[in-house]
Design an enzyme around this catalytic site. Sequence first.
Site, PDB file in Angstrom:
ATOM      1  N   GLU A  43       2.798  70.100 -48.297  1.00 47.43           N
ATOM      2  CA  GLU A  43       3.251  69.387 -49.489  1.00 47.43           C
ATOM      3  C   GLU A  43       2.160  69.418 -50.546  1.00 47.43           C
ATOM      4  OE1 GLU A  43       5.131  65.025 -50.666  1.00 47.43           O
ATOM      5  OE2 GLU A  43       3.603  65.125 -49.104  1.00 47.43           O
ATOM      6  N   LYS A 115      12.284  67.039 -52.696  1.00 47.95           N
ATOM      7  CA  LYS A 115      12.083  65.915 -51.771  1.00 47.95           C
ATOM      8  C   LYS A 115      13.024  64.764 -52.125  1.00 47.95           C
ATOM      9  CE  LYS A 115       8.285  62.942 -50.110  1.00 47.95           C
ATOM     10  NZ  LYS A 115       6.837  62.680 -50.274  1.00 47.95           N
ATOM     11  N   CYS A 156       7.407  65.664 -46.086  1.00 48.61           N
ATOM     12  CA  CYS A 156       6.574  64.487 -45.827  1.00 48.61           C
ATOM     13  C   CYS A 156       7.369  63.229 -45.460  1.00 48.61           C
ATOM     14  CB  CYS A 156       5.654  64.241 -47.021  1.00 48.61           C
ATOM     15  SG  CYS A 156       4.192  63.228 -46.625  1.00 48.61           S
TER      16      CYS A 156
END
Length: 288
Positions: A43, A115, A156
């Site tokens: 990330e 994300k 994440c």
Amino acid sequence: MGVFKAAAVQMRSGTSPERNAADMEALVRQAAGQGATYVQTPEMTGALVRDKEAGAAAFTTEDKDIVVATARRLAKELGIYLHIGSTAIRRADGKLANRAFLFSPDGSLIAGYDKIHMFDVDLDNGESWRESASYEPGTEAAVTDIEGTKLGFAVCYDLRFPQLFRAEAMAGAEVLTVPAAFTRQTGEAHWHVLLRARAIENGAYVVAAAQGGLHEDGRETFGHSLIVDPWGRVIAEAAHNEPGVIVAEFDPAQSLAARRKIPNLRNARDFAVNAGAGEAPRLRGAAS
């Protein structure tokens, strides 16, 4: 795709996209040199910049981003699938997306993913994060095919939302990806157990390239990039927070074997939640 080698690249991205792109290139070349045909970076490969104004100056649009351009070139030159775990991209509306990219061996973009879950938390010792103050969350999960192997995307904090991975597994994903910049505090507590759980729950390989160490912007990330097999076994780990590369062999048939042994995806059933008042919502086991 059959049996292939996958690699996770561990980085310590700073505030300069140019320096980070150069560091990424060196590590990707190292992974390809070890025989990896799928390589994942962490990330925020492009830059970790906590200050909002500094980030505004560092981040740009997809067509001008140096990490995107470098990745496209490397994928074609090395003949690999190169997965940029994420980098900050300025959208057409001026907002930022925490965006993943997957490039094919011919340099073309196969898939992208923004994300979905924003890291808005207050941890112990005064550590506080508000990702939603800077980034616009994505709204769509993504599963793509790489030569017969299906790969699902996450970034994440998405790791803490098992319904995302279950939905991707139900869509056929045999490899689940979790590039991350986990904080040291949360990584020490939960990183290994959550990654192994997502692999076990879904009978899938999990690849998690991580950021590690003390960064220029002052944050500290956990490192410990992991590759987990469909039975939940850690088959490769960077057991530290230094930059480096880990490689493991993948056999997609192992995902099918795990799902035959524990057919929980097939056995999922619809059910209601009795909350004691009002109409009970109907849920599906695959999304619970």
